[in-house]
Write an enzyme that holds these catalytic residues in place. Structure first.
Site, mmCIF file in Angstrom:
data_model
loop_
_atom_site.group_PDB
_atom_site.id
_atom_site.type_symbol
_atom_site.label_atom_id
_atom_site.label_comp_id
_atom_site.label_asym_id
_atom_site.label_seq_id
_atom_site.Cartn_x
_atom_site.Cartn_y
_atom_site.Cartn_z
ATOM 1 N N LYS A 96 0.861 -1.197 0.000
ATOM 2 C CA LYS A 96 0.000 0.000 0.000
ATOM 3 C C LYS A 96 0.889 1.237 0.000
ATOM 4 O O LYS A 96 1.734 1.412 0.887
ATOM 5 C CB LYS A 96 -0.835 -0.008 1.274
ATOM 6 C CG LYS A 96 -2.303 0.107 1.069
ATOM 7 C CD LYS A 96 -2.964 0.082 2.430
ATOM 8 C CE LYS A 96 -4.439 0.315 2.329
ATOM 9 N NZ LYS A 96 -5.037 0.449 3.664
HETATM 10 C C1 E4P Z 1 -8.259 0.779 3.995
HETATM 11 O O1 E4P Z 1 -7.621 0.533 3.017
HETATM 12 C C2 E4P Z 1 -8.274 2.120 4.620
HETATM 13 O O2 E4P Z 1 -7.035 2.380 5.186
HETATM 14 C C3 E4P Z 1 -9.399 2.212 5.623
HETATM 15 O O3 E4P Z 1 -10.574 1.733 4.988
HETATM 16 C C4 E4P Z 1 -9.606 3.581 6.209
HETATM 17 O O4 E4P Z 1 -10.801 3.568 6.957
HETATM 18 P P1 E4P Z 1 -11.188 4.705 8.005
HETATM 19 O O5 E4P Z 1 -11.444 5.959 7.270
HETATM 20 O O6 E4P Z 1 -12.413 4.201 8.693
HETATM 21 O O7 E4P Z 1 -10.015 4.835 8.941
#
Ligand code: E4P
Length: 274
Positions: A96
């Site tokens: 990522k």
């Molecule tokens: C996943 O890839 C993201 O990091 C995550 O969905 C972020 O979610 P949040 O906005 O609830 O922290």
């Protein structure tokens, strides 16, 4: 639409996986912090490397692991390190990379994430471009070779509400086609909601036959899962608590109670040996 779970808590991943519906997992530093906090509160020893390896062995689909630096060279090093250390476990690691690792508008490293995506994807490492808040960010990530782009639907809704002094709870539903304030539909530069962002990216990718998958992230409630599917998202990554709510409907529960109370012995005797 594929369903990923958005958690670093192994027990939650194992439980959702046991339902036979889990296609992958997404992690970020905040989710790892939460998982570590839980282990510490339970007095458990933490071997982070083994913990992540257990997650990788639990799911057969993609598991996204995020880099932690904000500079091109360091992100590339970390991406290679993540892939080398963890991908041999189950061949399911996606690295990522933040679409822009910059902390502000005027810094010099706005494009470091993009450069890192190009280098790492060029080496055959699958990339999940994260922290996507505009269709143009998604388009650039796709052009750079990202396998997934992650629009943060819930955080778009939070941002629009926050900018307009609208009080809300994290799991509150936010309409796909936006909300009105002072007679006008409010938006973030033409993005009416998180799901609208997902839909705009899907539309652009379809228009140009772009193969990069749209991964709807930052999901806050079951209705958003439905709307992500209707918008054509390839994947939704969903918190454990929201996955648990996906099958609930009052009338389903009521129907179960009624059917159960109507069971007659004549029928039960055929189905039960005891
Ligand atoms: C996943 O890839 C993201 O990091 C995550 O969905 C972020 O979610 P949040 O906005 O609830 O922290």
């Amino acid at each position: 639409m594929k369903l990923f779970v958005d958690t670093g808590i192994l027990d939650e991943i194992k439980e959702i996986n046991s339902y036979g519906i889990l296609d992958g997992v997404t992690l970020n530093p905040s989710l790892i912090k939460k998982a570590v906090g839980k282990l510490k509160s339970e007095g458990q020893e933490i071997n982070m490397e083994n913990y992540i390896k257990n997650i990788l062995k639990t799911v057969s689909g993609p598991v996204s692991l995020e880099v932690i630096s904000d500079i091109f060279g360091k992100m590339v090093d970390e991406g290679r390190r993540i892939f080398k250390l963890f991908n041999p476990i189950a061949n399911n690691v996606y690295v990522k990379i933040p679409i822009s690792p910059s902390f502000g508008k005027n810094t010099n490293n706005q494009f470091d994430g993009i450069k890192a995506i190009q280098v790492l994807s060029g080496e055959g490492i699958p990339i999940n471009a994260t922290l996507v808040f505009t269709p143009e960010q998604a388009l650039i990530a796709a052009k750079s070779g990202a396998s997934f782009v992650s629009p943060f639907a819930g955080r778009v809704d939070d941002y629009i509400r926050g900018n307009n002094d609208i009080k809300f709870n994290k799991s509150d539903y936010f309409p796909e086609y936006g909300i009105k304030k002072g007679g006008e539909i409010i938006s973030d530069n033409g993005i009416l909601s998180g799901i609208d962002l997902v839909g705009q990216i899907v539309e652009i990718f379809r228009y140009y036959d772009i193969e990069t998958k749209v991964l709807a992230a930052s999901i806050r409630n079951p209705r958003q899962v439905r709307e992500a599917a209707l918008a054509g998202a390839d994947i939704a990554t969903i918190p454990y608590s929201v996955i648990k709510k996906l099958l609930y409907h009052y009338k389903t529960s009521e129907g179960m109670k009624n059917f159960t109370s109507d069971i007659v012995t004549e029928y039960a005797n055929i189905l039960r040996n005891d």
